[in-house]
Design a protein around this motif. Sequence first.
Motif, PDB file in Angstrom:
ATOM      1  N   GLU A  57     -15.922  33.301  46.451  1.00  0.00           N
ATOM      2  CA  GLU A  57     -15.123  32.205  46.401  1.00  0.00           C
ATOM      3  C   GLU A  57     -13.820  32.235  47.467  1.00  0.00           C
ATOM      4  OE1 GLU A  57     -14.460  31.549  42.201  1.00  0.00           O
ATOM      5  OE2 GLU A  57     -16.542  31.213  41.944  1.00  0.00           O
ATOM      6  N   ALA A  58     -13.186  33.428  47.333  1.00  0.00           N
ATOM      7  CA  ALA A  58     -11.942  33.555  48.357  1.00  0.00           C
ATOM      8  C   ALA A  58     -12.565  33.556  49.634  1.00  0.00           C
ATOM      9  CB  ALA A  58     -11.378  34.881  47.996  1.00  0.00           C
ATOM     10  N   LEU A  59     -13.840  34.121  49.996  1.00  0.00           N
ATOM     11  CA  LEU A  59     -14.139  34.328  51.292  1.00  0.00           C
ATOM     12  C   LEU A  59     -14.627  32.685  52.058  1.00  0.00           C
ATOM     13  CD1 LEU A  59     -16.585  37.395  51.256  1.00  0.00           C
ATOM     14  CD2 LEU A  59     -14.465  36.995  52.784  1.00  0.00           C
ATOM     15  N   GLU A  60     -15.208  32.066  50.904  1.00  0.00           N
ATOM     16  CA  GLU A  60     -15.533  30.464  51.422  1.00  0.00           C
ATOM     17  C   GLU A  60     -14.266  29.708  51.584  1.00  0.00           C
ATOM     18  OE1 GLU A  60     -19.917  29.749  49.583  1.00  0.00           O
ATOM     19  OE2 GLU A  60     -18.096  29.458  47.906  1.00  0.00           O
ATOM     20  N   LYS A  61     -13.025  30.137  50.910  1.00  0.00           N
ATOM     21  CA  LYS A  61     -11.912  29.401  51.440  1.00  0.00           C
ATOM     22  C   LYS A  61     -11.241  29.628  52.646  1.00  0.00           C
ATOM     23  CE  LYS A  61     -10.841  28.694  46.368  1.00  0.00           C
ATOM     24  NZ  LYS A  61      -9.682  28.704  45.335  1.00  0.00           N
ATOM     25  N   GLU A  62     -11.723  30.849  53.096  1.00  0.00           N
ATOM     26  CA  GLU A  62     -11.132  31.218  54.465  1.00  0.00           C
ATOM     27  C   GLU A  62     -11.395  30.369  55.754  1.00  0.00           C
ATOM     28  OE1 GLU A  62     -11.905  35.211  55.225  1.00  0.00           O
ATOM     29  OE2 GLU A  62     -10.793  36.134  53.470  1.00  0.00           O
TER      30      GLU A  62
END
Length: 62
Positions: A57-62
């Motif tokens: 989820e964090a990687l997709e927000k980058e």
Amino acid sequence: MIGNAMAWGHTGYTILEEGELNRQTWALDIHHYLIAKPNGDPVPGRYTLEEAKAKIEALEKE
């Protein structure tokens, strides 16, 4: 040994089970989870299932 894979997120990341085959039960004793990028390359690290979901989820927000 790699077990089941599950898609997570919206862009094609995959969470993979990693562990050892239990010789008494023939079930996979999961030790941790790995993450594969949409192109199949690994994301460095070993995670709990919840950590893997949060990392994706964090990687997709980058």
